[in-house]
Design a protein around this motif. Structure first.
Motif, PDB file in Angstrom:
ATOM      1  N   PHE A   1     -27.470  67.967  25.216  1.00  0.00           N
ATOM      2  CA  PHE A   1     -27.518  69.102  26.146  1.00  0.00           C
ATOM      3  C   PHE A   1     -28.962  69.471  26.490  1.00  0.00           C
ATOM      4  O   PHE A   1     -29.296  69.685  27.657  1.00  0.00           O
ATOM      5  CB  PHE A   1     -26.788  70.309  25.551  1.00  0.00           C
ATOM      6  CG  PHE A   1     -26.848  71.518  26.430  1.00  0.00           C
ATOM      7  CD1 PHE A   1     -26.048  71.599  27.553  1.00  0.00           C
ATOM      8  CD2 PHE A   1     -27.711  72.565  26.152  1.00  0.00           C
ATOM      9  CE1 PHE A   1     -26.092  72.708  28.384  1.00  0.00           C
ATOM     10  CE2 PHE A   1     -27.769  73.675  26.968  1.00  0.00           C
ATOM     11  CZ  PHE A   1     -26.963  73.751  28.092  1.00  0.00           C
TER      12      PHE A   1
ATOM     13  N   SER B   1     -30.509  69.103  30.190  1.00  0.00           N
ATOM     14  CA  SER B   1     -30.768  70.347  30.928  1.00  0.00           C
ATOM     15  C   SER B   1     -32.254  70.580  31.196  1.00  0.00           C
ATOM     16  O   SER B   1     -32.600  71.554  31.868  1.00  0.00           O
ATOM     17  CB  SER B   1     -30.191  71.540  30.173  1.00  0.00           C
ATOM     18  OG  SER B   1     -30.855  71.692  28.931  1.00  0.00           O
TER      19      SER B   1
ATOM     20  N   LEU C   1     -26.504  78.310  36.402  1.00  0.00           N
ATOM     21  CA  LEU C   1     -25.401  78.578  35.487  1.00  0.00           C
ATOM     22  C   LEU C   1     -24.303  77.531  35.640  1.00  0.00           C
ATOM     23  O   LEU C   1     -23.778  77.010  34.648  1.00  0.00           O
ATOM     24  CB  LEU C   1     -24.835  79.984  35.743  1.00  0.00           C
ATOM     25  CG  LEU C   1     -23.643  80.394  34.892  1.00  0.00           C
ATOM     26  CD1 LEU C   1     -24.064  80.513  33.437  1.00  0.00           C
ATOM     27  CD2 LEU C   1     -23.065  81.701  35.394  1.00  0.00           C
ATOM     28  N   CYS C   2     -23.953  77.218  36.893  1.00  0.00           N
ATOM     29  CA  CYS C   2     -22.927  76.195  37.133  1.00  0.00           C
ATOM     30  C   CYS C   2     -23.366  74.830  36.617  1.00  0.00           C
ATOM     31  O   CYS C   2     -22.591  74.120  35.972  1.00  0.00           O
ATOM     32  CB  CYS C   2     -22.606  76.115  38.622  1.00  0.00           C
ATOM     33  SG  CYS C   2     -21.802  77.588  39.269  1.00  0.00           S
TER      34      CYS C   2
ATOM     35  N   LEU D   1     -25.599  74.160  34.243  1.00  0.00           N
ATOM     36  CA  LEU D   1     -25.656  74.146  32.781  1.00  0.00           C
ATOM     37  C   LEU D   1     -24.264  74.117  32.160  1.00  0.00           C
ATOM     38  O   LEU D   1     -24.063  73.484  31.123  1.00  0.00           O
ATOM     39  CB  LEU D   1     -26.464  75.331  32.265  1.00  0.00           C
ATOM     40  CG  LEU D   1     -27.969  75.278  32.549  1.00  0.00           C
ATOM     41  CD1 LEU D   1     -28.647  76.518  32.001  1.00  0.00           C
ATOM     42  CD2 LEU D   1     -28.592  74.028  31.984  1.00  0.00           C
ATOM     43  N   CYS D   2     -23.302  74.789  32.753  1.00  0.00           N
ATOM     44  CA  CYS D   2     -21.922  74.705  32.253  1.00  0.00           C
ATOM     45  C   CYS D   2     -21.394  73.286  32.387  1.00  0.00           C
ATOM     46  O   CYS D   2     -20.764  72.750  31.466  1.00  0.00           O
ATOM     47  CB  CYS D   2     -21.016  75.686  32.988  1.00  0.00           C
ATOM     48  SG  CYS D   2     -21.300  77.400  32.538  1.00  0.00           S
ATOM     49  N   GLY D   3     -21.658  72.672  33.533  1.00  0.00           N
ATOM     50  CA  GLY D   3     -21.249  71.278  33.717  1.00  0.00           C
ATOM     51  C   GLY D   3     -21.945  70.351  32.745  1.00  0.00           C
ATOM     52  O   GLY D   3     -21.329  69.433  32.175  1.00  0.00           O
TER      53      GLY D   3
ATOM     54  N   GLY E   1     -23.073  71.163  29.827  1.00  0.00           N
ATOM     55  CA  GLY E   1     -22.499  71.409  28.499  1.00  0.00           C
ATOM     56  C   GLY E   1     -21.241  70.584  28.293  1.00  0.00           C
ATOM     57  O   GLY E   1     -21.056  69.958  27.240  1.00  0.00           O
ATOM     58  N   PHE E   2     -20.378  70.555  29.295  1.00  0.00           N
ATOM     59  CA  PHE E   2     -19.165  69.748  29.219  1.00  0.00           C
ATOM     60  C   PHE E   2     -19.512  68.266  29.122  1.00  0.00           C
ATOM     61  O   PHE E   2     -18.946  67.529  28.301  1.00  0.00           O
ATOM     62  CB  PHE E   2     -18.285  70.007  30.435  1.00  0.00           C
ATOM     63  CG  PHE E   2     -17.064  69.149  30.476  1.00  0.00           C
ATOM     64  CD1 PHE E   2     -16.995  68.057  31.329  1.00  0.00           C
ATOM     65  CD2 PHE E   2     -15.982  69.404  29.643  1.00  0.00           C
ATOM     66  CE1 PHE E   2     -15.871  67.250  31.362  1.00  0.00           C
ATOM     67  CE2 PHE E   2     -14.856  68.611  29.673  1.00  0.00           C
ATOM     68  CZ  PHE E   2     -14.803  67.521  30.532  1.00  0.00           C
TER      69      PHE E   2
ATOM     70  N   SER F   1     -22.255  66.983  27.971  1.00  0.00           N
ATOM     71  CA  SER F   1     -22.877  66.741  26.671  1.00  0.00           C
ATOM     72  C   SER F   1     -21.824  66.559  25.590  1.00  0.00           C
ATOM     73  O   SER F   1     -21.925  65.659  24.747  1.00  0.00           O
ATOM     74  CB  SER F   1     -23.797  67.902  26.294  1.00  0.00           C
ATOM     75  OG  SER F   1     -24.830  68.029  27.221  1.00  0.00           O
TER      76      SER F   1
END
Length: 161
Positions: free
Chosen positions: A58, A62, A100-101, A103-105, A107-108, A110
């Motif tokens: 991650f 990122s 935010l979008c 980083l959420c993607g 995270g998934f 990762s």
């Protein structure tokens, strides 16, 4: 009949293994790594390798979006000094939501990549252990059946009368 590897491939693999073990040893002997592993966070991550790998993937994935976002913030701040205050707020808000979008993607992705890497590691190490494990000698009976070769000393003590 098992196919033997050429000696140069075996030698190359041993050389690679030696280099990797030296690299791992240099990481483990680094004073900053030792200090981090003694901290509570380091001990927790040492006990949870999947979480550590997910966190590493991650952070690595990122870095570029966060860098672009910070560049956007700096550039819009410079534009605000010129007098475009409303545009700055809008751009930072849209950029923040976009980050935010992303980083959420990430995270998934990762978690998915870490799972894939862990499964691949387990499968590959199992296959390598299976392929390169020592096999017992096979012995052919006159009847044509194949039995494992065993010494008579292996049966001593099994049937005592």
């Amino acid at each position: 009949m098992a196919k033997e590897e050429p000696p140069s491939t075996t030698r190359d693999l041993q050389e690679l293994q030696k280099k990797l073990s030296l690299l791992i040893e240099s990481f483990q002997n680094n004073s900053k790594v030792v200090a981090f592993l003694k901290s509570p966070v380091g001990q927790y991550l040492d006990r949870h390798p999947f979480l550590a790998l997910t966190l590493l993937v991650f952070i690595a994935a990122s870095a570029i979006p966060v860098g672009f976002f910070l560049l956007l913030v700096v550039l819009t701040s410079l534009a605000a000094l010129v007098g475009v205050i409303l545009l700055e707020g809008l751009v930072i808000s849209v950029g923040g939501l976009s980050l935010l979008c992303v980083l959420c993607g990430l995270g998934f992705v990762s978690v998915a990549m870490s799972g894939t890497l862990m499964v691949s590691y387990v499968v590959v190490s199992s296959l390598i252990n299976y392929w390169f494990s020592p096999r017992p000698l096979m012995q052919q009976n006159p009847s044509g059946e194949c039995h494992l070769a065993m010494k008579s000393t292996d049966f001593e003590g099994l049937y005592q009368e």
